[in-house]
Design a protein around this motif. Structure first.
Motif, mmCIF file in Angstrom:
data_model
loop_
_atom_site.group_PDB
_atom_site.id
_atom_site.type_symbol
_atom_site.label_atom_id
_atom_site.label_comp_id
_atom_site.label_asym_id
_atom_site.label_seq_id
_atom_site.Cartn_x
_atom_site.Cartn_y
_atom_site.Cartn_z
ATOM 1 N N ILE A 207 35.072 100.886 63.369
ATOM 2 C CA ILE A 207 36.277 100.102 63.631
ATOM 3 C C ILE A 207 36.537 99.901 65.120
ATOM 4 C CG2 ILE A 207 37.380 100.695 61.452
ATOM 5 C CD1 ILE A 207 39.106 102.650 63.220
ATOM 6 N N SER A 208 35.579 100.270 65.940
ATOM 7 C CA SER A 208 35.723 100.093 67.386
ATOM 8 C C SER A 208 36.037 98.627 67.683
ATOM 9 C CB SER A 208 34.421 100.503 68.067
ATOM 10 O OG SER A 208 34.555 100.413 69.458
ATOM 11 N N PRO A 209 36.954 98.336 68.568
ATOM 12 C CA PRO A 209 37.550 99.169 69.607
ATOM 13 C C PRO A 209 38.813 99.909 69.164
ATOM 14 C CG PRO A 209 38.286 96.951 69.940
ATOM 15 C CD PRO A 209 37.361 96.929 68.732
ATOM 16 N N TYR A 210 39.217 99.787 67.891
ATOM 17 C CA TYR A 210 40.409 100.500 67.426
ATOM 18 C C TYR A 210 40.141 101.999 67.425
ATOM 19 C CZ TYR A 210 42.070 95.968 65.896
ATOM 20 O OH TYR A 210 42.470 94.659 65.859
ATOM 21 N N ARG A 211 41.148 102.777 67.827
ATOM 22 C CA ARG A 211 40.990 104.228 67.920
ATOM 23 C C ARG A 211 42.060 104.987 67.138
ATOM 24 N NH1 ARG A 211 37.831 106.360 71.487
ATOM 25 N NH2 ARG A 211 39.264 107.994 72.161
ATOM 26 N N ARG A 212 43.026 104.249 66.539
ATOM 27 C CA ARG A 212 44.140 104.898 65.846
ATOM 28 C C ARG A 212 44.554 104.112 64.591
ATOM 29 N NH1 ARG A 212 48.669 107.019 69.039
ATOM 30 N NH2 ARG A 212 49.794 105.529 67.793
ATOM 31 N N VAL B 264 44.745 108.183 59.939
ATOM 32 C CA VAL B 264 43.466 108.769 59.516
ATOM 33 C C VAL B 264 42.553 109.073 60.698
ATOM 34 C CG1 VAL B 264 43.458 107.884 57.159
ATOM 35 C CG2 VAL B 264 42.485 106.494 58.992
ATOM 36 N N ILE B 265 42.708 108.326 61.780
ATOM 37 C CA ILE B 265 41.888 108.539 62.977
ATOM 38 C C ILE B 265 42.819 108.509 64.181
ATOM 39 C CG2 ILE B 265 40.039 107.592 64.432
ATOM 40 C CD1 ILE B 265 38.845 106.360 61.869
ATOM 41 N N ALA C 160 42.919 113.716 56.758
ATOM 42 C CA ALA C 160 42.955 112.261 56.563
ATOM 43 C C ALA C 160 42.520 111.830 55.170
ATOM 44 C CB ALA C 160 42.071 111.574 57.600
ATOM 45 N N ARG C 161 41.491 112.448 54.661
ATOM 46 C CA ARG C 161 40.962 112.022 53.362
ATOM 47 C C ARG C 161 41.762 112.665 52.238
ATOM 48 N NH1 ARG C 161 36.376 112.345 56.772
ATOM 49 N NH2 ARG C 161 35.274 110.355 56.853
ATOM 50 N N ARG C 162 42.222 111.821 51.321
ATOM 51 C CA ARG C 162 43.005 112.294 50.186
ATOM 52 C C ARG C 162 42.242 112.008 48.905
ATOM 53 N NH1 ARG C 162 49.194 110.920 52.098
ATOM 54 N NH2 ARG C 162 49.028 112.093 54.042
ATOM 55 N N SER C 163 42.515 112.807 47.872
ATOM 56 C CA SER C 163 41.745 112.766 46.629
ATOM 57 C C SER C 163 42.460 112.010 45.526
ATOM 58 C CB SER C 163 41.460 114.187 46.153
ATOM 59 O OG SER C 163 40.746 114.891 47.130
ATOM 60 N N GLU D 202 48.899 98.342 65.506
ATOM 61 C CA GLU D 202 47.897 99.296 65.037
ATOM 62 C C GLU D 202 47.076 98.695 63.899
ATOM 63 O OE1 GLU D 202 47.381 101.951 66.692
ATOM 64 O OE2 GLU D 202 49.266 102.256 67.750
ATOM 65 N N ARG D 203 45.842 99.125 63.799
ATOM 66 C CA ARG D 203 44.951 98.679 62.719
ATOM 67 C C ARG D 203 45.420 99.287 61.405
ATOM 68 N NH1 ARG D 203 39.158 97.582 61.915
ATOM 69 N NH2 ARG D 203 39.133 96.966 59.744
ATOM 70 N N LEU D 204 45.534 98.464 60.382
ATOM 71 C CA LEU D 204 45.973 98.895 59.059
ATOM 72 C C LEU D 204 44.827 98.661 58.086
ATOM 73 C CD1 LEU D 204 48.630 99.996 57.811
ATOM 74 C CD2 LEU D 204 49.156 97.654 57.172
ATOM 75 N N ILE D 205 44.273 99.730 57.536
ATOM 76 C CA ILE D 205 43.157 99.638 56.594
ATOM 77 C C ILE D 205 43.733 99.696 55.189
ATOM 78 C CG2 ILE D 205 41.067 100.763 55.772
ATOM 79 C CD1 ILE D 205 40.847 101.860 58.718
ATOM 80 N N GLN D 206 43.539 98.622 54.421
ATOM 81 C CA GLN D 206 44.128 98.542 53.090
ATOM 82 C C GLN D 206 43.127 97.949 52.124
ATOM 83 O OE1 GLN D 206 48.019 96.797 52.960
ATOM 84 N NE2 GLN D 206 48.049 96.727 50.742
#
Length: 111
Positions: free
Chosen positions: A25-30, A58-59, A68-71, A92-96
């Motif tokens: 996901i670079s350049p995103y860091r958070r 998560v990062i 960060a990782r959930r089950s 911020e980057r939002l991963i969905q």
């Protein structure tokens, strides 16, 4: 800043977004990651719906957070505030990966 209305729930994780590797996901860091939960109980605040989306970190600074990782299927106690009430998260980057866009989106403030 004025204190935001907080919602504390116990929820079962029913749809999981994939935690990416930091270099992917670079350049995103958070980035924040969005998961879908079925609300089993409300401990604080009011919530009328049966399901919700919650975004959590998560990062941070290019490293995957320890929790960060959930089950899938596991229950979590979530302390939530409406995502739209956090303008500081706008860039911020939002991963969905979840597709339930009609559900309300919350920011998981942690405990």
């Amino acid at each position: 800043r004025k204190a935001l209305e907080r919602l504390t729930v116990v929820g079962r994780l029913v749809e999981v977004s994939v935690t990416p590797e930091p270099q992917a996901i670079s350049p995103y860091r958070r980035p924040l990651l969005v998961n879908r939960y079925i609300v089993l109980s409300v401990e604080e605040g009011r919530f009328e719906g049966g399901e919700l989306l919650a975004a959590h970190w998560v990062i941070m600074d290019g490293a995957v957070l320890e929790d960060a990782r959930r089950s899938f299927g596991k229950t979590y106690r979530l302390q939530l505030e409406l995502f739209e009430r956090h303008p500081e998260l706008e860039g911020e980057r939002l991963i969905q990966d979840v597709e339930a866009y009609h559900l309300p989106l919350f920011y998981d403030c942690g405990e």
